[in-house]
Write a protein that holds these residues in place. Structure first.
Motif, PDB file in Angstrom:
ATOM      1  N   LEU A  26       0.866  -1.242   0.148  1.00 16.60           N
ATOM      2  CA  LEU A  26       0.106  -0.034  -0.002  1.00 16.60           C
ATOM      3  C   LEU A  26       0.887   1.234  -0.023  1.00 16.60           C
ATOM      4  O   LEU A  26       2.084   1.193   0.387  1.00 16.60           O
ATOM      5  CB  LEU A  26      -0.863   0.061   1.282  1.00 16.60           C
ATOM      6  N   ASP A 259      -2.366  -4.997   0.614  1.00 16.06           N
ATOM      7  CA  ASP A 259      -3.786  -4.997   0.466  1.00 16.06           C
ATOM      8  C   ASP A 259      -4.410  -6.378   0.884  1.00 16.06           C
ATOM      9  O   ASP A 259      -5.546  -6.679   0.289  1.00 16.06           O
ATOM     10  CB  ASP A 259      -4.087  -4.742  -1.075  1.00 16.06           C
ATOM     11  N   GLU A 264      -6.748  -0.923  -1.731  1.00 16.45           N
ATOM     12  CA  GLU A 264      -6.000   0.611  -1.704  1.00 16.45           C
ATOM     13  C   GLU A 264      -7.094   1.535  -1.541  1.00 16.45           C
ATOM     14  O   GLU A 264      -7.026   2.306  -0.580  1.00 16.45           O
ATOM     15  CB  GLU A 264      -5.183   0.676  -2.658  1.00 16.45           C
TER      16      GLU A 264
END
Length: 434
Positions: A26, A259, A264
């Motif tokens: 992320l 993730d 995200e």
């Protein structure tokens, strides 16, 4: 040809319906105020001409990267996971997330809230950066440093100071910490009106409205399964609790979040709510000016300390020119450091109207496009007020926020100190009048 087609078709049909997707890291900036300091943005060259000499610097700094502040930060998640486990609804994803919480606790040990190794390295880098920017001033500087009583802030101050003394044995540093500085560096607890607003102010309704509109309940639902007693509102709050854990990982050396537990888009939505809450609770906003008022004693102290040091420098120079005994010369500091928290810097930066740190528009849903906590108060965040003197003894100021030079006022990068001081005092006076 037909035989080859059949073989190929059978091979395709024998594959899993869904290939395992490799988790994607992320974006680091969406860790918000828990993002470690970004040294790649540092401007290391002075913006002033050779005719101006640095004579004093005031630095206000947030502590460096830390472990999660308290085991209480995990309690709501543990309770929800325990309830789902007892009900038999905890998913495979939930078991993996429970294992992550255990890894966090194992990595932390007894270090809850303490400065991490990442934070110690940050302070070494920050001290080197300041010294490299102002070598003529810092090489033989007399420094006064203060910090709040909180261990991670105290350790930040001493780690930073230690590195400065390693860079020059001629630096002379006086350092102290304690609750006596709370009215300056912990206004968010010392000022009762402001503290009450931070706990129960109108900002809560605004924050919850944004949460209910953009935060998804799905990340929490994927972990807990169909456990009863959790409506979408509660699940959204638990999604934010999950975010609180994920955003903190890199600050104490764990792998960056992926993730695996939160897409995200959902991670970004959590950041937007967290970002709005930081803004509403900790800065001057259309809802409240209490943050600026509470931070005014710190700004007044910074101004007073600067003037005292500049005046002492003038006396010292006069004595030297007259070849007099310096025994009675006032104590002169070349630098004053003030170490605190994100909640120390955010009110101060908004009070000073530092570019990017103050927003008066009141359009809260779009705030994240203008006011970004990861740019304002990442771990190790700092503000340098650098004082410069000309050959004619006029004093100027340059401002550097998190390693980047910004305009103190009116878009001008270097301003006269008397003008800037008047500008700051005028802001404080107007706030007090309301």
């Amino acid at each position: 040809m037909l035989r080859q087609f059949v073989i190929s078709l059978l091979a395709i049909l024998s594959l899993p319906l869904f290939a395992a997707k490799k988790p994607t890291t992320l974006p680091s900036n969406l860790a918000g105020s828990m993002m470690p300091y970004n040294f790649s943005d540092t401007e290391s060259k002075p913006i002033w001409s050779d005719s101006l000499t640095p004579v004093y610097v005031a630095r206000v700094a947030r502590h460096g990267a830390r472990y999660i502040s308290s085991p209480k930060k995990l309690e709501k998640l543990h309770e929800a996971i325990s309830k789902a486990t007892a009900a038999g609804t905890l998913t495979k994803e939930g078991r993996r997330f429970s294992a992550l919480l255990k890894s966090v606790e194992d990595a932390t040990g007894s270090q809850w809230g303490r400065l991490s190794e990442v934070g110690c390295k940050e302070e070494v880098g920050l001290a080197k950066d300041l010294y490299a920017l102002l070598p003529g001033l810092m090489k033989k500087a007399r420094v006064n440093a203060i910090s709040t009583y909180v261990p991670r802030v105290v350790m930040t101050m001493y780690q930073f100071n230690h590195e400065l003394t390693a860079l020059s044995s001629d630096i002379n540093i006086t350092a102290s910490e304690g609750r006596q500085y709370s009215y300056l560096l912990r206004c968010f607890t010392a000022d009762s009106l402001y503290s009450s607003y931070r706990d129960n102010g109108d900002w809560k309704k605004v924050s919850e409205k944004l949460m209910d509109s953009i935060v998804s309940p799905e990340p929490a639902r994927r972990i807990l399964g169909a456990v009863s007693g959790f409506d979408d509102h509660k699940l959204r709050k638990l999604t934010l609790e999950i975010y609180d854990v994920l955003q903190s990982l890199t600050a104490f050396g764990m792998p960056a979040p992926t993730d695996e537990f939160m897409p995200e888009a959902d991670y970004k939505a959590c950041w937007e709510v967290d970002n709005l809450e930081h803004y509403l609770r900790n800065t001057d906003t259309p809802l409240s000016s209490l943050a600026g008022k509470a931070s005014s004693p710190l700004l007044a102290r910074i101004i007073a300390d600067a003037d005292a040091s500049l005046n002492a420098r003038l006396v010292d120079m006069t004595i030297k020119r007259a070849d007099m005994n310096q025994a009675e010369a006032p104590l002169r500091y070349d630098a004053n450091f003030y170490f605190g928290h994100a909640e120390t810097l955010m009110p101060l930066l908004s009070l000073m109207r530092v570019p990017g740190c103050y927003d008066e528009y009141g359009d809260f849903p779009t705030l994240s496009s203008r006011w970004k906590d990861y740019e304002i108060v990442p771990l190790g965040a700092n503000l340098d007020i650098i004082f410069l003197q000309s050959p004619s003894q006029r004093t100027y100021v340059a401002l550097r926020h998190n390693g980047r030079f910004v305009a103190p006022m009116s878009g001008t990068m270097i301003v006269l100190w008397p003008d800037y001081k008047a500008y700051l005092i005028d802001i404080m006076v107007k706030l007090t009048a309301h």
